[in-house]
Design a protein around this motif. Structure first.
Motif, PDB file in Angstrom:
ATOM      1  N   LEU A   1      -3.043  13.273  -1.908  1.00 44.03           N
ATOM      2  CA  LEU A   1      -3.688  12.129  -1.633  1.00 44.03           C
ATOM      3  C   LEU A   1      -5.828  12.353  -1.138  1.00 44.03           C
ATOM      4  CD1 LEU A   1      -2.029   9.016   0.703  1.00 44.03           C
ATOM      5  CD2 LEU A   1      -2.628   9.274  -1.889  1.00 44.03           C
TER       6      LEU A   1
ATOM      7  N   HIS B   1     -11.103   2.829  -0.157  1.00 38.93           N
ATOM      8  CA  HIS B   1     -10.974   3.364  -1.103  1.00 38.93           C
ATOM      9  C   HIS B   1     -10.088   4.891  -1.403  1.00 38.93           C
ATOM     10  CE1 HIS B   1      -9.884   3.914  -5.685  1.00 38.93           C
ATOM     11  NE2 HIS B   1     -10.502   4.490  -5.503  1.00 38.93           N
ATOM     12  N   ARG B   2      -8.542   5.202  -1.722  1.00 35.27           N
ATOM     13  CA  ARG B   2      -8.041   6.053  -1.934  1.00 35.27           C
ATOM     14  C   ARG B   2      -7.884   6.519  -3.275  1.00 35.27           C
ATOM     15  NH1 ARG B   2      -7.958   8.188   3.284  1.00 35.27           N
ATOM     16  NH2 ARG B   2      -6.815   7.032   4.702  1.00 35.27           N
TER      17      ARG B   2
ATOM     18  N   SER C   1      -0.453   7.381  -3.494  1.00 37.35           N
ATOM     19  CA  SER C   1       0.817   7.802  -3.178  1.00 37.35           C
ATOM     20  C   SER C   1       1.801   7.763  -3.654  1.00 37.35           C
ATOM     21  CB  SER C   1       0.646   7.258  -2.018  1.00 37.35           C
ATOM     22  OG  SER C   1       1.333   5.596  -2.436  1.00 37.35           O
TER      23      SER C   1
ATOM     24  N   SER D   1       0.908  -1.178  -0.577  1.00 37.52           N
ATOM     25  CA  SER D   1      -0.352  -0.036  -0.057  1.00 37.52           C
ATOM     26  C   SER D   1       1.215   1.127   0.072  1.00 37.52           C
ATOM     27  CB  SER D   1      -0.975   0.080   0.952  1.00 37.52           C
ATOM     28  OG  SER D   1      -1.609  -0.848   1.137  1.00 37.52           O
ATOM     29  N   SER D   2       1.846   1.003  -0.721  1.00 35.45           N
ATOM     30  CA  SER D   2       2.774   2.783  -0.229  1.00 35.45           C
ATOM     31  C   SER D   2       3.412   2.397  -1.692  1.00 35.45           C
ATOM     32  CB  SER D   2       3.903   2.461   0.750  1.00 35.45           C
ATOM     33  OG  SER D   2       5.303   0.955   0.670  1.00 35.45           O
TER      34      SER D   2
ATOM     35  N   ASN E   1      -9.553  10.830   0.064  1.00 37.61           N
ATOM     36  CA  ASN E   1     -10.032   9.558   0.755  1.00 37.61           C
ATOM     37  C   ASN E   1     -11.495  10.016  -0.343  1.00 37.61           C
ATOM     38  OD1 ASN E   1     -11.552   7.278   2.414  1.00 37.61           O
ATOM     39  ND2 ASN E   1     -12.161   8.764   3.864  1.00 37.61           N
TER      40      ASN E   1
ATOM     41  N   TRP F   1      -4.079   2.042  -2.593  1.00 36.22           N
ATOM     42  CA  TRP F   1      -3.677   3.625  -2.152  1.00 36.22           C
ATOM     43  C   TRP F   1      -1.889   3.778  -2.770  1.00 36.22           C
ATOM     44  CZ3 TRP F   1      -4.060   4.079   4.111  1.00 36.22           C
ATOM     45  CH2 TRP F   1      -5.070   4.404   3.880  1.00 36.22           C
TER      46      TRP F   1
END
Length: 84
Positions: free
Chosen positions: A38, A51-52, A23, A5-6, A40, A19
């Motif tokens: 980012l 979800h992003r 990012s 997630s990064s 939301n 995510w």
């Protein structure tokens, strides 16, 4: 992959979730001098609970919502008139 997630894991492993892709966009845009952050997006129609996506600002009246599809990593950019 839902396990990563990064942006770091996306750049290193080549895998990531929304995510990670969002990012990564924010990181690259900010490095290029474009204000991005980012967002939301879990309340958007059809979005999952965590979800992003990302937003980018090019001028006082020029905003863009940057969405990534979870499966293919393609970016979809939608112009917006405001942040609302």
């Amino acid at each position: 992959s839902a396990y990563y997630s990064s942006y770091q894991s996306l750049f290193i492993r080549g895998e990531g979730d929304c995510w990670a892709f969002a990012s990564a966009f924010v990181k690259v845009a900010n490095e290029a001098g474009i204000k991005a952050w980012l967002r939301n997006a879990n309340r958007d129609p059809g979005a999952a609970s965590g979800h992003r996506d990302a937003m980018a600002k090019l001028s006082d009246k020029s905003y863009y919502q940057v969405e990534t599809s979870y499966g293919d990593g393609n970016y979809h950019i939608t112009p917006r008139k405001s942040l609302l």
